[in-house]
Scaffold this active site. Structure first.
Site, short mmCIF file in Angstrom:
data_model
loop_
_atom_site.label_atom_id
_atom_site.label_comp_id
_atom_site.label_asym_id
_atom_site.label_seq_id
_atom_site.Cartn_x
_atom_site.Cartn_y
_atom_site.Cartn_z
N SER A 116 0.85 -1.20 0.00
CA SER A 116 0.00 0.00 0.00
C SER A 116 0.88 1.23 0.00
CB SER A 116 -0.87 0.02 1.25
OG SER A 116 -0.09 0.38 2.38
N ASP A 117 0.31 2.37 -0.39
CA ASP A 117 0.96 3.63 -0.08
C ASP A 117 0.71 3.90 1.41
OD1 ASP A 117 2.30 6.03 -0.13
OD2 ASP A 117 1.29 6.79 -1.91
N TRP A 118 1.42 4.87 1.95
CA TRP A 118 1.42 5.13 3.38
C TRP A 118 0.12 5.85 3.78
CZ3 TRP A 118 5.07 2.64 1.39
CH2 TRP A 118 6.22 2.25 2.07
#
Ligand code: BGC
Length: 723
Positions: free
Chosen positions: A248-250
């Site tokens: 995932s992105d953060w």
């Protein structure tokens, strides 16, 4: 030796043997992790990058130490005090080189610094197409064309991974504006998406085989990118046969079972999510049967397989001394090849010895060169540049306006022997104009700071720099403008100035590169990877959707890390009527002229292109002569465009290839370009697959997307290709 360390076995087999040894808790521990800098006690084996996933020491599974690295090893909040790095020029500068081999070297250099600093996962490979010229992250990406961006991203990833580390590709997909990036929903037709942004990812994945794909923040056709079954399961894993893992992105995870079942394999930067979705909640979901155990096994298998396949197990990253001198040469080569000369009236450049007095003005050219803000921020090795605090906006959370310590003024002085070189900061227009009036030549530097998390409200240069340039040009028509911008800018003063160099953010050796171009030690060879519009009114979206909620204003207090989520719970959608016709394709289709077209760039020499010979059939091959008809050695980048009937029945102009040819004066070389058939096709979701129509299409050689030679017609055999 443990059986899974047997190099004679395949990466899949080794991953299977390892998984058989793992407990459920250990499996769960591999699919989520924190930002180490936000932990009270960071683990001992963290290299303090953006992400950390604990390893399983008893089985020799290494911890994942992840660092941002769009343009070099980042250190945005300086959590690693005193740890500098080599900063490449921006992504748009790298894309302006159109040089796949250089992209590989750049990636290899960054990958080697990652290893030196103890990182084994590089969060690089940004390949989102520029659909919004005001997007704050364009400087991290590679422009508006799927073939150019995909090719260069793929090579950079391949280079990075040649260091036995994993590199990501990101942000999958359609994260094309920063405004409200956590809530915005990009709406687009499937065929158009496959022919544009997804094709850039597909090409880059085919060439670079990244170990991991990072999903985007936004939603695509209604679903968050990180729980988007279409993007992750259907396109990436099924159609493209992708075998690595999706991280995932953060702060981009919104669910447990839904995300896991849609194809997300790992939750990154978990403190930024509302809760940790892939920890205890995932374990629970597996125990309840909501997420099948096989799916968890697949998640872990993909992670371990990539780590083994890329060499992380067999060649663990160990800290080493970095050869910064060697690395600086790579950064400088990329900057020199990426600077684009946009105007050079009456051969004003290169600077000749008749100039006895040169006035250098503006943009902190006495100190350094600008860089872009956000998670990709590199802190230059060896030297103090200039840092100006940002007091407003979302980016203030992690950015200062940072000038890398590579002063163009020093580079100019070194070369301007027996010449009086003055410097004026450009803060007082009258003083700057007076300095220019007294000189034989004025070089005015202008800049535009861009950052992750925010888009630009306009394409105009900030801080009255347009007026500064106009005043300098009025005082001295022999004015050279050097632009250090993250994205295109408008140029109301263009007719008044003699020359314009687009230097982008030129990296930690940028000052030197600019000086070498100014003095003709290198002939400019960069070509724009992005169209420069005449006016924002000509853009697909004259206003950035969601900007109505911003831009940030001084004094407005912004809540915690992701305020846009809190402010705009009523999410909104952005239609993409341009479909696959991004950038130059849109300008061609709508007949709107640009200020400078995609593919444009001047040189100190002059090139000629011979009559093309085009062969059709299964695909398209175009051959032609390229001649250096000028008096100086130089590099030309002739482009081949095809004109295909798009899905809407209208003509769509597409870059199908290019050649990058270094030629001595008078030299001629024959080049040949063969098209990837997908660029001649339309994506047919009902097939599903690519459909090349049988019949005639036109092709032309271009010095840019607008400066096209005569069209040649060629017959293609009809065919279909799998997705
Ligand atoms: C960015 C990513 C980056 C991550 C970790 C996010 O805000 O969108 O590109 O890799 O942070 O720093």
């Amino acid at each position: 030796m443990e059986p899974w360390m047997d190099k004679a076995l395949s990466a899949d087999e080794r991953a299977r043997l390892l998984i058989a040894e793992l407990s459920l808790d250990e499996m769960i521990s591999l699919v989520h992790g924190p930002m180490p800098a936000l932990l009270e006690t960071p683990p001992e084996d963290t290299a303090m990058g953006a992400g950390y996933i604990p390893g399983v020491p008893r089985l020799r599974i290494p911890a994942l130490n992840e660092t941002d690295a769009s343009l070099g090893i980042a250190n945005p909040r300086k959590v690693r005090e005193g740890d500098g790095a080599t900063g490449l020029p921006s992504g748009l500068a790298l894309a302006s080189t159109w040089d796949a081999e250089l992209a590989y070297r750049a990636g290899a250099m960054v990958g080697s610094e990652a290893r030196d600093k103890g990182f084994n996962v590089l969060l690089g490979g940004g390949v989102n197409l520029t659909r919004e010229p005001r997007c704050g992250r364009n400087f991290e990406y590679l422009g508006e064309d799927p073939l150019l961006a995909g090719t260069l991203a793929g090579e950079a990833i391949r280079g990075a991974q040649s260091n036995n580390i994993v590199c990501t590709i990101k942000h999958f997909a359609l994260n094309d504006q920063e405004t409200c990036r956590h809530v915005v929903n990009a709406e687009i037709d499937e065929g158009a998406l496959r022919e544009s942004d997804l094709l850039a990812f597909q090409i880059a994945i085919e060439k670079g085989d990244p170990g991991s794909v990072m999903c985007a923040y936004n939603r695509v056709n209604g679903e968050w990118a990180g729980e988007n079954d279409f993007l992750l399961n259907q396109v990436l894993k099924r159609d493209w046969g992708y075998r690595g893992w999706v991280m995932s992105d953060w702060g981009a995870v919104h669910s447990t079972a839904k995300a896991a079942l849609a194809g997300l394999d790992q939750e990154s930067g978990e403190q930024l999510d509302r809760q940790v979705y892939f920890g205890a909640l995932l374990k629970d979901a597996v125990e309840q049967g909501e997420v099948p155990f096989e799916r968890l096994t697949d998640m872990v298998h993909r992670i371990l397989r990539s780590l083994i396949d890329k060499g992380v197990f067999d060649h663990p990253a160990e800290r080493r001394e970095t050869d910064y001198d060697a690395n600086a040469k790579v950064a400088q080569a990329a900057a020199e090849a990426g600077i684009v000369m946009l105007k050079n009236a009456d051969g004003l450049l290169p600077i000749d010895s008749a100039n006895r007095r040169i006035a250098v003005i503006g943009a902190h050219a006495d100190v350094g060169v600008l860089s872009g803000g956000g998670s990709s921020q590199v802190i230059a090795h060896g030297g103090d540049g200039l840092e100006i605090p940002v007091t407003m906006g979302l980016s203030s959370a992690f950015s200062q306006v940072t000038y890398h310590p590579s002063a163009p003024l020093a580079g100019i002085r070194e070369r301007a022997l027996n010449v009086q070189v003055t410097y004026d900061p450009g803060t007082d227009r009258k003083a700057a104009a007076a300095a220019a009036a007294e000189a034989d030549l004025a070089i005015v530097f202008a800049d535009q700071w861009c950052t992750e998390a925010e888009d630009l409200p306009t394409l105009s240069l900030p801080n009255d720099q347009d007026a500064l340039i106009a005043a300098v040009a009025a005082a001295n028509p022999k004015t050279v403008v050097v632009l250090e911008t993250g994205t295109p800018v408008l140029m109301p003063w263009l007719d008044e100035v003699g020359a314009v160099l687009q230097a982008w953010y030129p990296g930690t050796r940028g000052g030197e590169a600019i000086a070498r171009i100014l003095f003709g030690e290198v002939s400019p060879s960069g070509r724009l990877p992005i169209s420069f519009p005449r006016d924002v009114a000509d853009l697909v979206r004259p206003e950035i959707p969601g900007m109505v909620f911003g831009p940030p204003v001084e004094g407005k207090t912004l809540p915690t890390s992701f305020p846009d989520v809190q402010q705009h719970k009523g999410r909104f959608s952005v239609p993409h009527p341009e479909g696959a016709d991004v950038g130059y394709r849109w300008f061609a289709k709508t007949g709107r002229p640009t200020l400078f077209p995609f593919g444009f760039g001047l040189s100190y020499t002059r090139f000629e292109h011979g009559t093309p010979k085009a062969e059709g059939g299964e695909t398209l091959t175009v051959s032609f002569d390229v001649t250096n008809a000028g008096a100086m050695a130089g590099t030309d980048t002739p482009q081949v465009y095809a004109f295909v009937n798009g899905a809407d029945g209208k003509e769509s102009q597409r870059l199908v290839g290019w050649a990058r040819v270094a030629l001595e004066p008078g030299e001629t070389r024959r080049v040949s370009v063969t098209a990837d058939p997908r660029l001649l096709a339309n994506y047919d979701a009902t097939l599903p697959g690519w459909r090349v129509a049988e019949g005639e299409i036109a092709v032309a050689i271009g010095a840019s997307a607008e400066a096209l030679g005569p069209r040649v017609s060629v017959a293609l055999a009809g065919k279909t290709l799998r997705p």
